[in-house]
Each structure stands twice: as C-alpha cells, then as structure tokens.
Design an enzyme around this catalytic site. Structure first.
Site, short mmCIF file in Angstrom:
data_model
loop_
_atom_site.label_atom_id
_atom_site.label_comp_id
_atom_site.label_asym_id
_atom_site.label_seq_id
_atom_site.Cartn_x
_atom_site.Cartn_y
_atom_site.Cartn_z
CB SER A 64 -0.78 -0.10 1.24
OG SER A 64 -2.02 -0.79 0.97
CE LYS A 67 -3.76 0.75 -1.09
NZ LYS A 67 -4.59 0.53 0.53
CE1 TYR A 191 -3.92 -1.14 -4.93
CE2 TYR A 191 -4.80 -3.27 -4.66
CZ TYR A 191 -4.42 -2.22 -4.12
OH TYR A 191 -4.32 -2.08 -2.81
CE1 TYR A 243 -5.06 2.08 4.27
CE2 TYR A 243 -3.68 0.94 5.49
CZ TYR A 243 -4.06 1.29 4.27
OH TYR A 243 -3.20 0.97 3.15
CB VAL A 261 0.05 -5.88 4.17
CG1 VAL A 261 -1.13 -5.15 4.83
CG2 VAL A 261 0.00 -6.20 2.71
O1 DON Z 1 -4.67 -4.47 -1.66
C1 DON Z 1 -4.13 -5.18 -0.92
O2 DON Z 1 -4.80 -6.08 -0.10
C2 DON Z 1 -2.61 -5.10 -0.79
N1 DON Z 1 -1.92 -5.69 -1.96
C3 DON Z 1 -1.95 -3.88 -0.24
C4 DON Z 1 -2.75 -3.58 1.15
C5 DON Z 1 -1.80 -2.79 2.07
O3 DON Z 1 -0.55 -2.86 1.93
C6 DON Z 1 -2.53 -2.23 3.05
N2 DON Z 1 -1.58 -1.48 4.02
N3 DON Z 1 -1.14 -1.49 4.95
#
Ligand code: DON
Length: 428
Positions: A64, A67, A191, A243, A261
């Site tokens: 993320s 983003k 994405y 978040y 993550v």
């Molecule tokens: O969209 C997703 O689930 C992941 N590829 C990225 C999520 C993420 O890193 C959330 N952040 N903490």
C-alpha cells in the site's frame, strides 16, 4: 568524528527489536513466508544525506505504500478535476480493504483505501494506454521517486492474485458505478502488480524524501512531480494514510505517512526529511508494529510533529540597528531564516514599530536562506511604503533571493551585495 545519527538509529532499533507482537500478513501466502525478525530504518534528508541502520537493503514488496505515489502519477497524468471526479479526499476511518463507496456517487472516499487506490491505478498514464503500459508507467513513476529502476516480485503478485476476491469485489462495484471504465479484473491485476514492486527501506526513505523535498528527488535532483500534486498527496497521507489508526497517528506522530502490509512504513516531513522503517509483523490495522513505535519515538525524540512550530519564524529579525551617522545614517533590519507569511508579518511589524527617523533604510537578506512568493510580495510592499514615507530603501541581497525587485507604484529600491558597497559608493 562519527555522525551521531546512525548511532541513534542503531539504539532505536535495538530497543524496538524486543517487541515481537503482531503477525505477518496471512492473506497473501507469500508474505506469510517473510522473515519476521527483519528490522531496518532510514532517514533521508531533503539535501540528499542518507542514514540507515539494520536491514536497509533487503527487498520487500511496497504494497500500500505505492498508493500515494500512484495517486500522484494519476494527478499528474490526468489533472486534478478528472481524478477528484472519481476519488474523494475524505478519511474513511475504516480498514484499508473496506468495501465502502460514497452512497450517491459511488466514488471511493480516498485514494489510500483499496477502492480509491484501485481507481487511482486506473487513472495513471493516459486513457489510451494498454493495461501493460499503465503498469509500466506506474513502475517507472515509482522508480523516479526512488531514483533507481524498480522491478516487481512476480511470486508475491501471483500469490495475491490467487486470493484477490475482496479487491475484485471492490473493483466490480466500482465498475457498476462507472468509476472504473475498464474490465475490473484487468485493473485489479495492474493494481496488484503495483503493490508487488520491490523496494528496500533505503528506496522508501528516498521516495518519502522526494515528497518532503517538494517533488524533487534529493539525490538525482530530478523533478518527479509538481508542487501542487505533492501538497495534495501529503494532505491525503496525513488524513488517510494510516486508515482507521489515522487519528492516533496524527496526534502521536504527526508526520504524513503510509504503511504497507509487507511491513514497510514511510513518513514525509515537508522541508525536512523522509523516513522509512521495515518490520513485517503487523497490528490489527495492517500497520507494522515496530514501525509505528519507531515513528512515535522519532517524532518525540526529534520534535518532528508537523504541528510543532519552527522557532526560526519567531526570530526573523536578527537585529535592528543603525550604521553611519548624520545624514548618511542607515537603519538596518538584519533578517534571517526562511521568509514566508508569518516571518514577513514580523518584518512588517518591525518596520512599523521602528518608524525609522533615518532617511536610509536597509533590508538585509544576507542571512535569509529562502523567501517564498508571499514573503517576497510583502517585503516589496514594505519597500514601497517606506519609499512613499520619504525613505531611501536598500535591499542587501547577495544571493539574489529577490531577482529584479519591483516595489510597484511609487516604490524605489537599490539592490546591493553588501551594505559596505553602498556606503563606499556614497563616500565617493
Ligand atoms: O490491496 C491489498 O490488499 C494489498 N496488496 C495492499 C494492502 C496494504 O498494503 C494495506 N496496508 N497496510
């Protein structure tokens, strides 16, 4: 002498290492296989100095943290109106993968939650690009922020795509509202590739430092993104980047930030520093446990909270004195630091309160290191008003911080490199 900064980082990592709470991201099987003990931290200053400690060259997927950068590319490539029509800027206070869209428009609330990030990915590059070209645009764009060519981790990408049901559900909802205009599966594929870009903690700190440095990579010197886009991205990071922990973060840390993550975490403190940490165990919000505690410590140890007032603005008038005597006397306002609105207001007040009786008045910028547009306009208005009051005004500007000064109607100013230069020329 050895720099104190790496030693400080080593000590901070040593203290953070004891905390083994949290868990690896289990919903992407490849991430669940990561070494949970990895730990690294990097500071990258806006003038290009990099300090690091721990596992700073270990690659992991950006997730993320991509983003805000993909959002920046979308804003740059399509313009603010086109992007804002499809992605809002309101904090959701919800988890990153919440299936939530604005009830009337179907717009995702912000570009940091998955719904907004999937949409922002679809807006990077031009509308005519193929899906593969769009992914390349995003990878190249992230690379420009990092200052080196980045690649993707195909294993992590494939692993996530096998379990991407939730993101696919979000994308199908977005498609049903015409927020996405392409095939939802293709956009989720792109994405997920964006999330699989491999970075090191060093790369992330450089990417954050590029945001902190008004969009210019501090090492390569390349302008990656324009300032209005940087401001938009940092604003959204500060309200939505963490978040449903965004409020805690804003009060405890106070640095625009984004987590991923895989365990990465970045913070960009405008005008000062980009910070990145890496530690894979996550808290219930999906933010790195040790990363959050390191940032809390960095912010409190070094006074990095954005709401902490820089002392320099209070001391812009370094001295107010007179040089020379009689008719040659010049009142000198010796200024220092960075001049924006609040510093310029102090200069205006000093000029008003002093009400100089000397004919000559000099505004000495020798110790000023920067002056922004409003600072420059206010300073020139001071010059104009002093002229109208019958003063002969000098601008001591050895670094040409105010090129071709035009004080406007009735104003007059003589620019000199040093005050001695002016005094010698009037002696002749
Ligand atoms: O969209 C997703 O689930 C992941 N590829 C990225 C999520 C993420 O890193 C959330 N952040 N903490």
């Amino acid at each position: 002498m050895r720099s104190v900064v790496p030693d400080y980082l080593i000590e901070a990592l040593g203290d953070a290492r004891a905390d083994t709470s949290g868990a690896l991201a289990a919903y992407i099987p490849e991430l669940a296989a990561a070494d949970p003990e990895r730990l690294g931290a990097v500071f990258a200053t806006v003038d290009g100095e990099v300090y690091g400690a721990g596992d700073i060259d270990t690659e992991f997927t950006i997730q993320s943290i991509s983003k805000p950068f993909a959002y920046a590319l979308a804003l740059a490539d399509r313009g603010f109106d086109a992007v804002l029509a499809k992605v809002g800027v309101e904090p959701s206070g919800e988890a990153f993968n919440q299936i939530s869209l604005e009830s009337d428009t179907g717009r995702p609330l912000n570009p940091m939650i998955n719904a907004g990030a999937i949409t922002a990915h679809s807006l990077a590059g031009s509308a005519e690009m193929t899906a593969a070209e769009r992914v390349q645009r995003v990878v190249d764009g992230l690379s420009a922020f990092a200052g080196r060519q980045l690649t993707t981790d195909t294993a992590v990408c494939a692993s996530e795509l096998e379990h991407a049901h939730r993101n696919l559900a979000i994308a199908h909802m977005l498609r049903s509202h015409d927020i996405l205009t392409e095939d939802p599966r293709t956009v989720v594929d792109g994405y997920t590739r964006q999330c699989s870009v491999l970075v090191t903690t060093r790369d992330l700190a450089m990417m954050a430092a590029t945001l902190a440095n008004r969009g210019i990579n501090p090492v390569s010197g390349a302008r990656v993104i324009h300032e209005p886009v940087v401001r938009q991205v940092l604003s959204v990071m500060s309200t939505c980047g963490m978040y449903d922990a965004a409020g805690d973060w804003a009060t405890q840390v106070g640095i625009p930030a984004k987590s991923g993550v895989a365990g990465g975490l970045i913070g960009a403190l405008p005008g000062q520093i980009g910070i990145a940490t890496f530690s894979p165990r996550l808290d219930r919000h999906g933010n790195s446990v040790r990363g959050v505690s390191l940032f809390e410590r960095f912010s409190s140890d070094m006074g990095l909270h954005v709401m902490e007032v820089p002392a320099a603005a209070r001391a812009v008038v370094r001295s107010n004195h007179v040089v020379g005597a009689g008719r040659d006397a010049i009142r000198v306002l010796e200024l220092q630091g960075g001049v924006g609105f609040s510093a310029a207001e102090r200069i205006v007040r000093e000029a008003v309160d002093t009400a100089p009786t000397e004919v000559g008045v000099a505004l000495d910028l020798t110790m000023v290191y920067s002056i922004d547009d409003v600072g420059r306009r206010m300073l020139l208005e001071v010059v104009r008003r002093l002229t109208l009051d019958g003063h002969e005004v000098y601008l001591v500007d050895p670094e040409t911080l105010v090129p071709d000064p035009d004080p406007g109607d009735g104003g007059r100013v003589t620019v000199v490199k040093t005050l001695e230069q002016e005094q010698n020329s009037s002696d002749r």
